[in-house]
Write a protein that holds these residues in place. Structure first.
Motif, PDB file in Angstrom:
ATOM      1  N   SER A 121       0.362   6.877   4.955  1.00 38.81           N
ATOM      2  CA  SER A 121       1.599   6.603   4.219  1.00 38.81           C
ATOM      3  C   SER A 121       1.286   6.106   2.810  1.00 38.81           C
ATOM      4  O   SER A 121       0.179   5.605   2.544  1.00 38.81           O
ATOM      5  N   GLU A 122       2.254   6.244   1.925  1.00 34.84           N
ATOM      6  CA  GLU A 122       2.073   5.759   0.552  1.00 34.84           C
ATOM      7  C   GLU A 122       1.790   4.258   0.543  1.00 34.84           C
ATOM      8  O   GLU A 122       0.993   3.768  -0.257  1.00 34.84           O
ATOM      9  N   GLU A 123       2.437   3.524   1.424  1.00 34.94           N
ATOM     10  CA  GLU A 123       2.262   2.075   1.487  1.00 34.94           C
ATOM     11  C   GLU A 123       0.838   1.708   1.896  1.00 34.94           C
ATOM     12  O   GLU A 123       0.213   0.833   1.289  1.00 34.94           O
TER      13      GLU A 123
END
Length: 348
Positions: free
Chosen positions: A67-69
């Motif tokens: 994920s981007e996070e």
């Protein structure tokens, strides 16, 4: 030796990095254009995962699935780079359980083997990455030339492919304007001085990263010696300038540090940039003996550095659940800073 003259209050951390490419696979920039790029990347990841898990427990992050996070969290910890994220179709990272070792796969080169540690121990850091390098090369041959050494995507990494970096806290040299003169001198000696986040970054928090500029034509031992001598020189200069700063600063310097102490205790919101500046003042206050606590000053400075990592956008979002922008985030940061000072039991 008090904190003012302490080597540990200057040297924050060591990073050792090796750049390597496999002889039997196209370099990443060519691989990206290959019709079978993902299959070949999966082969590399599979082999490396098997090899590294013989050494330690490693967690695999395949960038196409991350994920981007999570990617942002890893980047803030310097475990991966922007280029690795950009190559997400073929890139991955293997990170040790303690996060001291990170092996980036298919960034600019097939491998970027990194070892991180607090304090200064270039020889230990080199031994760790060298051991991983030897283990991998026994299974998969690296691209190597008898004259140029290890072949890499960027010419600056040819030769040993070794980059030795040390992070230094240099508030006196920075604030007294001496780094502008010192950095070019180090550059002439084959070294690079950058901000905390590497090339193109500013000197937020009075942090400077010192590393070797070239890898071709120098033996590994020469690189380690070059960087260590530069660190020793900068540390001596910083300690001398701190003494001058304390002798000349008087009430004005004490007031500046005291204001940052008061602001961190009492503010209701604070930006990331101001927080870095105020925490740097607290660390300087500890180094100069203006601020004290129940623990040794060096340990307190290290705890403040750890706190600042937690206050980076992605880490802060994970801790607080707050979106990484807006006034609410600044308010959370202010509360966290006040709580941190209370827990550390610092006093002027």
């Amino acid at each position: 030796m008090d904190v003012l003259e302490s080597f540990e209050s200057v040297v924050a951390s060591t990073r050792m990095r090796l750049a390597r490419n496999f002889a039997d696979y196209p370099f990443p920039n060519i691989l990206l254009r290959d019709a079978h790029a993902e299959e070949q990347a999966d082969e590399m990841v599979s082999i490396l995962t098997t090899e590294l898990n013989r050494l330690d427990i490693f967690r695999l992050y395949e960038m196409k699935s991350v994920s981007e996070e999570t990617a942002a969290l890893l980047q803030e910890k310097n475990l991966i780079s922007r280029d690795l994220i950009a190559n997400n179709r073929i890139s991955a990272a293997l990170v040790s359980e303690d996060e001291h070792i990170s092996v980036m796969i298919n960034e600019e080169d097939h491998l970027r083997i990194q070892y991180f540690m607090k304090g200064l121990d270039l020889n230990k850091a080199f031994e760790r990455v060298s051991g991983i390098d030897d283990m991998i090369s026994a299974t998969i041959p690296f691209a190597y030339d008898s004259e140029l050494g290890y072949l890499t995507a960027c010419p600056t990494n040819l030769g040993t492919g070794l980059r030795a970096s040390v992070m230094l806290f240099l508030p006196a040299l920075s604030r007294r304007g001496l780094m502008k003169k010192t950095a070019p001198q180090l550059s002439h000696g084959g070294l690079t001085v950058r901000g905390a986040s590497g090339e193109g970054s500013g000197t937020e928090g009075d942090f400077f990263q010192v590393s070797n500029e070239k890898t071709l034509g120098l033996a590994e031992e020469d690189i380690l010696d070059l960087v260590e001598r530069a660190v020793e020189t900068l540390t001596e200069l910083e300690i001398r300038e701190r003494m001058c700063m304390k002798a000349e600063g008087g009430l004005s310097l004490l007031d500046e540090i005291g204001r940052s102490y008061g602001i961190l205790y009492g503010c209701k919101k604070i930006t990331a940039t101001e927080l870095a500046s105020r925490v740097a003042d607290i660390k300087l206050g500890l180094a100069l003996g203006y601020i004290e606590g129940e623990k040794d000053g060096e340990k307190l400075i290290g705890e403040l550095d750890d706190f600042m990592v937690k206050m980076r956008p992605a880490n802060l979002k994970k801790l607080s659940g707050i979106k990484p922008d807006g006034e609410e985030r600044d308010a959370y940061r202010a509360r966290a800073a006040a709580e941190m000072l209370k827990e550390m039991k610092l006093y002027l």
